[in-house]
Scaffold this active site. Structure first.
Site, PDB file in Angstrom:
ATOM      1  N   ASP A 164       0.830  -1.210   0.000  1.00 26.07           N
ATOM      2  CA  ASP A 164       0.000   0.000   0.000  1.00 26.07           C
ATOM      3  C   ASP A 164       0.865   1.261   0.000  1.00 26.07           C
ATOM      4  OD1 ASP A 164      -2.446   1.296  -0.109  1.00 26.07           O
ATOM      5  OD2 ASP A 164      -2.686   1.375   2.058  1.00 26.07           O
ATOM      6  N   ASN A 169       1.212   7.152   2.946  1.00 28.94           N
ATOM      7  CA  ASN A 169       2.037   6.236   3.722  1.00 28.94           C
ATOM      8  C   ASN A 169       3.531   6.512   3.578  1.00 28.94           C
ATOM      9  OD1 ASN A 169      -0.131   4.878   4.813  1.00 28.94           O
ATOM     10  ND2 ASN A 169      -0.178   3.307   3.233  1.00 28.94           N
ATOM     11  N   ASP A 182       2.850   2.280   7.785  1.00 27.74           N
ATOM     12  CA  ASP A 182       1.633   1.478   7.625  1.00 27.74           C
ATOM     13  C   ASP A 182       1.791   0.294   6.684  1.00 27.74           C
ATOM     14  OD1 ASP A 182      -0.883   0.527   7.825  1.00 27.74           O
ATOM     15  OD2 ASP A 182      -1.892   2.250   6.949  1.00 27.74           O
TER      16      ASP A 182
END
Length: 220
Positions: A164, A169, A182
């Site tokens: 992701d 992030n 994350d």
């Protein structure tokens, strides 16, 4: 009517010897707090608290999970714990540092370095709001992405995948250093096990194979 989100821990709450100062972020799978360790040093404390599976009233410590959602909650809990264990082995300036992880209140907490700065997403939104053409100089962008790629190489050496990577992030510290945040292992498990959980990828930022159920995932 939308389901209310689980209440965060109030300031002053102590878990695992860490005292919560305030909530600093919340997502679909957890809450991040600014906290103090026993030596009064500031840390980031991340709590596993999936909004789609758990409930918690203000002032409560233990999340309430309905019996039919317990298996999925436990699966995500195990994955979140394993994420903490894996990240704790990695020491790289471009990967978020996990200092400690522990079970308490029938959930899991991850203790990380407290970083000061903003996400790349915040920088982009601020620049847009101020009607600026550029967020960073090209040389700065090249430097930041080089740091992220070096950190990602270490992550892959530890047999982990981020899955992701997006501006929200990537954290840019006040010293202009880039840090990957994350890793979302709990999100990966939850999305695989139940179709009522939002997909593990972020549309528009995911690799093509992540859009297909039969897509093979790897460092590529």
């Amino acid at each position: 009517m939308s389901k209310p989100k689980p209440a965060p821990l109030p300031p002053g709450t102590v878990v695992g010897g860490y005292q919560v100062v305030k909530k600093i972020a919340a997502g679909g799978f957890g809450v991040v707090y600014l906290a103090e360790d026993p030596d009064k040093r500031l840390v980031a404390l991340k709590e596993y608290l999936p909004a789609s599976l758990a409930e918690r009233a203000p002032g409560e410590l233990i999340p309430r999970v309905k019996p039919d959602k317990q298996p999925l909650y436990r699966l995500g809990l195990k994955s979140f714990f394993e994420e903490g264990r894996s990240l704790a082995q990695i020491a790289h300036p471009s990967v978020v540092s996990v200092l400690n992880f522990f079970r308490e209140n029938e959930t899991v907490y991850m203790v990380m370095n407290y970083l000061q700065g903003d996400t790349l997403q915040d920088f982009i939104v601020t620049a847009r709001d101020l009607k600026r053409d550029k967020v960073f100089r090209e040389s700065t962008i090249r430097s930041l992405f080089d740091e992220i790629l070096r950190g990602l190489r270490i992550v892959h050496q530890y047999k982990m995948l981020h899955l992701d990577i997006k501006p929200a992030n990537i954290f840019i510290t006040n010293e202009n250093k880039a840090v990957l945040l994350d890793f979302g292992a709990a999100r990966e498990v939850l999305s695989k096990e139940g179709n009522f959980i939002r997909p593990m990828y972020t549309p528009g930022f995911a690799a093509p194979e992540m859009y297909r159920r039969d897509g093979s995932l790897g460092p590529w």
